[in-house]
Design an enzyme around this catalytic site. Structure first.
Site, PDB file in Angstrom:
ATOM      1  N   GLY A  47      11.276  65.981 119.606  1.00  6.27           N
ATOM      2  CA  GLY A  47      11.365  66.954 120.703  1.00  6.27           C
ATOM      3  C   GLY A  47      11.585  66.319 122.053  1.00  6.27           C
ATOM      4  O   GLY A  47      11.972  66.978 123.017  1.00  6.27           O
ATOM      5  N   ASP A  95       3.710  56.745 117.110  1.00  6.61           N
ATOM      6  CA  ASP A  95       3.398  57.930 117.932  1.00  6.61           C
ATOM      7  C   ASP A  95       2.011  57.858 118.558  1.00  6.61           C
ATOM      8  O   ASP A  95       1.036  58.414 118.035  1.00  6.61           O
ATOM      9  CB  ASP A  95       3.560  59.225 117.135  1.00  6.61           C
ATOM     10  N   GLY A 134      10.594  67.642 114.456  1.00  7.78           N
ATOM     11  CA  GLY A 134      11.693  66.788 114.927  1.00  7.78           C
ATOM     12  C   GLY A 134      11.408  66.117 116.252  1.00  7.78           C
ATOM     13  O   GLY A 134      10.388  66.357 116.898  1.00  7.78           O
ATOM     14  N   ARG A 157      11.269  52.562 122.938  1.00  7.82           N
ATOM     15  CA  ARG A 157      10.524  52.218 121.724  1.00  7.82           C
ATOM     16  C   ARG A 157      11.437  51.444 120.764  1.00  7.82           C
ATOM     17  O   ARG A 157      12.626  51.739 120.662  1.00  7.82           O
ATOM     18  CB  ARG A 157       9.988  53.480 121.041  1.00  7.82           C
ATOM     19  N   ASP A 185       3.861  64.009 110.161  1.00  8.35           N
ATOM     20  CA  ASP A 185       5.033  63.598 110.943  1.00  8.35           C
ATOM     21  C   ASP A 185       4.729  62.390 111.830  1.00  8.35           C
ATOM     22  O   ASP A 185       5.626  61.857 112.480  1.00  8.35           O
ATOM     23  CB  ASP A 185       5.545  64.767 111.801  1.00  8.35           C
ATOM     24  N   ASP A 230      10.098  70.735 127.324  1.00  9.02           N
ATOM     25  CA  ASP A 230      11.219  70.338 128.187  1.00  9.02           C
ATOM     26  C   ASP A 230      11.801  68.972 127.838  1.00  9.02           C
ATOM     27  O   ASP A 230      12.683  68.464 128.521  1.00  9.02           O
ATOM     28  CB  ASP A 230      10.781  70.340 129.662  1.00  9.02           C
ATOM     29  N   GLY A 231      11.276  68.347 126.745  1.00 11.20           N
ATOM     30  CA  GLY A 231      11.832  67.056 126.332  1.00 11.20           C
ATOM     31  C   GLY A 231      11.430  65.889 127.212  1.00 11.20           C
ATOM     32  O   GLY A 231      11.983  64.797 127.095  1.00 11.20           O
TER      33      GLY A 231
END
Length: 606
Positions: free
Chosen positions: A85, A278, A83, A176, A268, A118-119
Site C-alpha cells: 500500500g 515489516d 498488497g 529497503r 503478510d 495515501d501511500g
C-alpha cells in the site's frame, strides 16, 4: 487508484514526487550490498543525490517500479487483498559479490493496494524502521535491510493514537533492501472465499500463477532444493516447506533471545525466506515480562512476546493451506508438527547456552536453569538486556564481598517501586470492571463479544499487585530482589563449576566463556526511548541523533567509544511528572545502555 489485482503478482506504479527531499541518514554497510560507497569528497552533493533517487523523485536507470499484490490473515482473520500500500519495488541490483538484491522504496506514494490510505509514511515510523532493520542485522538476526531514510517538506495528516487528535507530519521514504520481499501472504492471493470473513483472494483458481511463483521462489532462493528434486515437484515443494518451517523457527528463537517483539505477526508480514520483515509497532522488551505487548493496538495480546513462537507456527499452517494443491495438506501438516517445535527448542536452547556462557557441556538441566533465570527476572522486574550483559562479569569463586557487589549490580537493573507501580497500575475504571464481572456471570455470550476472561483475570491480578505495592518499601524490595537473585546465582555457580571440572585449563575456559557471552549479549539495543529521542530531534530538524544511534547499533556488543555515556543520577527526578514535562531533563542524562526512564512507560506505539 485502489483496485483489485486479479491474475497478477505485481502492478506497475510510479513514485509520487516529494517537495525538497533531504537525507536523514544512510547505512553504509547496507548500501555496500548494492556496490555504493561512502563519498570520498563532496558529501553534501552525494547526500543530495541520494535524497533525489531514494525519495522516488528520480528513477534509477533500468528501474521498473511495481507494487506487489498479496493477501493476509490479520489478527487471525482473512483480510482479502492487501498488497504494497505504500512500498514500491524498483528492481533488482546485482551486488559486487554477484548476489541479487531487490530494492524497494517504502512511503513513495499511492499504489493500487493503498486502499483508503495515501501511500505515505512519516518521519517517526520511518526512523524506527530504518534503525531497527540495521540494528537487527548487526545483532546477527536475519532481516531486510535499510539503506537510506529520506524526509521532505511534503506533509500528511496522521491521528497517531487513533484518539481524534490528528497532526500534520513530514512524508518520509525508506530504501529497503532484501533478497526478496515475497511473503507468506503472496501465496494467499489464490484463496477461495473464507468461511468466516466472506473475503477471497483476487486470483482464485489461478493455480498456474501459484506454480509459476513456487518455481520462481524455489529456483531463485532455494537452488539446492531445486537441484535435489528436478523431476518431482511434490518432493521439491515438501523440502521447501520443511526449510522455511525450520528457518522461521530459528528466526523466532533469535527474537526471543534478544527480547524482540514484532508487534504485527500477520501472514503478510512473514518472509518466504525467513527474514524479519515489516517493522511497525515493534519493541525490544525492557523489564522482562513474558506477556509483554509492544503494539498499543493489539488489545487481545495475540502478538505478545510469549505468543510469538506459536503464532509463527500458526502462520506456517496458513502458508501450508495456500500451497494446496501443489503440496497436499497431509504432507505439510506432518512436516510442521515434526519440525517446527523441535527446531525452535533446539535453537533457543543453543542460543541461551551461549548467552549464559555454557560452552563446554550440553546438559539436560540447562533448560530448567534458563526457565528459572527468566522466572527470577520476572519476579524482580529485571531488565532483560542488561541482566544478561551483566552475567559475563559473575565470578564463580565464593567470596562473599564479590557476591554482594554483584548482587548490588543486579539489583540496580531491577524495577524500582515507582516503576512497578506504573507497570501494575489498574487500567480499567472500577465501575467498568464491576460491570464486566457481572456480565461474565449473567450473559456469557454478550461478554464474549466485548471482553475475555484472560483480560479480566489480568486486571484483577494488576489490582492485587498494585495494592501490595502501596505497602512495599524500597528497602524491602531490594532485600527481596537480592534474595531471589542469590538463590538463582547459586544454581548458576554449580552449573559453571561442572563446566570447569570438564576442562584441563580453567583460565582458557574462562576467557572463552566471557568471549562467547560478550558476543551473544548486546550492550545496546534500539529501546523505544532511544528511538523516541532520535525522532524528536529529527522532527525539529536535527538528524545527528539518528546518525549517532545508527553508529551505536552497528556495534551492539561493544562499549561505545566517543559517545557521551553520562551515568544516570541515582534518584530519578520527576517520577510522577508527565512525559513531556520531565522528558528534556531526563533524556539528556541517560546513557544509551540504561534501562528506560519512567517517562518511557508512557510511550505508546500503534
Amino acid at each position: 487508484g485502489p483496485r483489485p489485482g486479479p491474475g497478477a503478482c505485481f502492478s506497475r506504479v510510479r513514485p509520487s514526487p516529494l517537495q525538497n527531499p533531504r537525507l536523514v541518514a544512510m547505512s553504509l554497510p547496507a548500501l555496500a550490498l548494492l556496490g555504493l560507497e561512502a563519498p570520498a569528497a563532496d558529501r553534501e552533493a552525494a547526500e543530495a543525490e541520494a535524497a533525489l533517487y531514494f525519495s522516488g523523485n528520480r528513477l534509477l536507470a533500468g528501474s521498473e517500479p511495481a507494487a506487489h499484490c498479496y493477501c493476509g490473515h490479520q489478527f487471525g482473520s482473512f483480510a482479502g487483498q492487501l498488497g504494497d500500500g505504500a512500498a514500491m519495488y524498483l528492481g533488482e541490483v546485482l551486488g559486487p559479490g554477484g548476489e541479487r538484491w531487490e530494492i524497494q522504496l517504502k512511503g513513495a506514494g499511492l499504489t493500487p493496494f493503498s486502499r483508503q490510505a495515501d501511500g505515505r509514511k512519516v518521519l517517526r515510523s520511518s526512523i524506527r524502521e530504518f534503525l531497527c532493520s540495521e540494528a537487527m542485522f548487526h545483532l546477527g538476526i536475519p532481516t531486510t535491510r535499510a539503506g537510506t531514510c529520506v524526509t521532505s517538506d511534503s506533509k500528511v495528516v496522521r491521528d497517531v493514537f487513533y484518539d481524534g487528535n490528528p497532526k500534520s507530519e513530514k512524508c518520509t521514504v525508506v530504501l529497503r533492501i532484501a533478497s526478496t520481499f515475497i511473503r507468506f501472504g503472496s501465496f494467499e492471493i489464490f484463496k477461495p472465499t473464507d468461511e468466516y470473513t466472506g473475503r477471497k483472494g483476487p486470483s482464485v483458481n489461478r493455480n498456474d500463477i501459484r506454480i509459476q511463483m513456487l518455481d520462481y521462489v524455489i529456483s531463485t532462493f532455494y537452488p539446492e532444493i531445486q537441484e535435489a528434486y528436478p523431476d518431482n515437484s511434490i518432493q521439491r515443494n515438501a523440502a521447501f516447506f520443511k526449510e522455511i518451517t525450520k528457518r522461521t523457527a530459528r528466526l523466532v528463537a533469535e527474537w526471543q533471545c534478544v527480547g524482540f517483539c514484532h508487534g504485527v505477526l500477520n501472514t503478510d508480514n512473514m518472509s518466504i525466506v525467513g527474514l524479519t520483515i515489516d517493522y511497525g509497532p515493534f519493541g525490544f522488551m525492557d523489564r522482562y515480562d513474558p506477556e509483554h505487548i509492544c503494539n498499543g493496538s493489539d488489545n487481545t495480546g495475540r502478538y505478545a512476546y510469549n505468543k510469538q513462537p506459536e503464532i509463527c507456527k500458526w502462520n506456517l499452517g496458513k502458508l501450508a493451506e495456500a500451497l494446496v494443491p501443489e503440496l497436499p495438506l497431509e504432507i505439510s501438516e506432518l512436516i510442521l508438527e515434526e519440525e517446527y517445535d523441535a527446531e525452535f527448542e533446539k535453537h533457543y536452547l543453543q542460543k541461551m547456552r551461549k548467552k549464559l556462557g555454557l560452552i563446554q557441556l550440553e546438559l539436560e538441566e540447562d533448560s530448567k536453569l534458563v526457565s528459572e533465570l527468566l522466572e527470577t527476572m520476572h519476579l524482580t522486574g529485571g531488565d532483560f538486556t542488561n541482566i544478561f550483559y551483566l552475567l559475563s562479569s559473575f565470578s564463580i569463586d565464593s567470596d562473599p564481598s564479590k557476591l554482594e557487589d554483584f548482587l548490588e549490580k543486579l539489583a540496580s537493573q531491577c524495577a524500582s517501586v515507582e516503576e512497578l507501580k506504573v507497570a501494575f497500575k489498574p487500567q480499567m475504571d472500577p465501575r467498568q470492571l464491576s460491570m464486566m464481572l457481572m456480565l461474565a456471570q449473567s450473559n456469557p455470550q454478550l461478554f464474549a463479544l466485548i471482553g475475555t476472561k484472560a483480560n479480566i483475570n489480568k486486571e484483577l491480578e494488576r489490582i492485587e499487585q498494585f495494592s501490595k505495592l502501596q505497602q512495599l518499601t524500597t528497602a524491602d524490595l531490594l532485600s527481596r530482589n537480592k534474595r531471589n537473585w542469590k538463590e538463582w546465582l547459586e544454581k548458576y555457580r554449580v552449573r559453571l563449576q561442572k563446566e570447569i571440572e570438564s576442562v584441563s585449563d580453567a583460565d582458557a575456559w574462562n576467557t572463552d566463556h566471557v568471549k562467547v557471552m560478550n558476543l551473544n549479549n548486546p550492550k545496546y539495543i534500539l529501546r523505544n526511548y532511544i528511538a523516541q529521542n532520535a525522532i524528536e530531534a529529527a522532527e525539529n530538524g536535527d538528524f545527528s541523533e539518528v546518525r549517532n544511534v545508527l553508529k551505536l547499533l552497528e556495534n551492539p556488543f561493544q562499549e561505545a567509544e566517543g559517545f557521551r555515556e553520562v551515568k544516570e543520577d541515582a534518584e530519578e527526578e520527576g517520577a510522577s511528572a508527565t512525559a513531556a514535562a520531565c522528558a528534556q531533563e531526563t533524556r539528556s542524562r541517560l546513557p544509551y545502555c540504561s534501562k528506560p526512564p519512567l517517562w518511557a512507560s508512557e510511550l505508546c506505539v500503534t
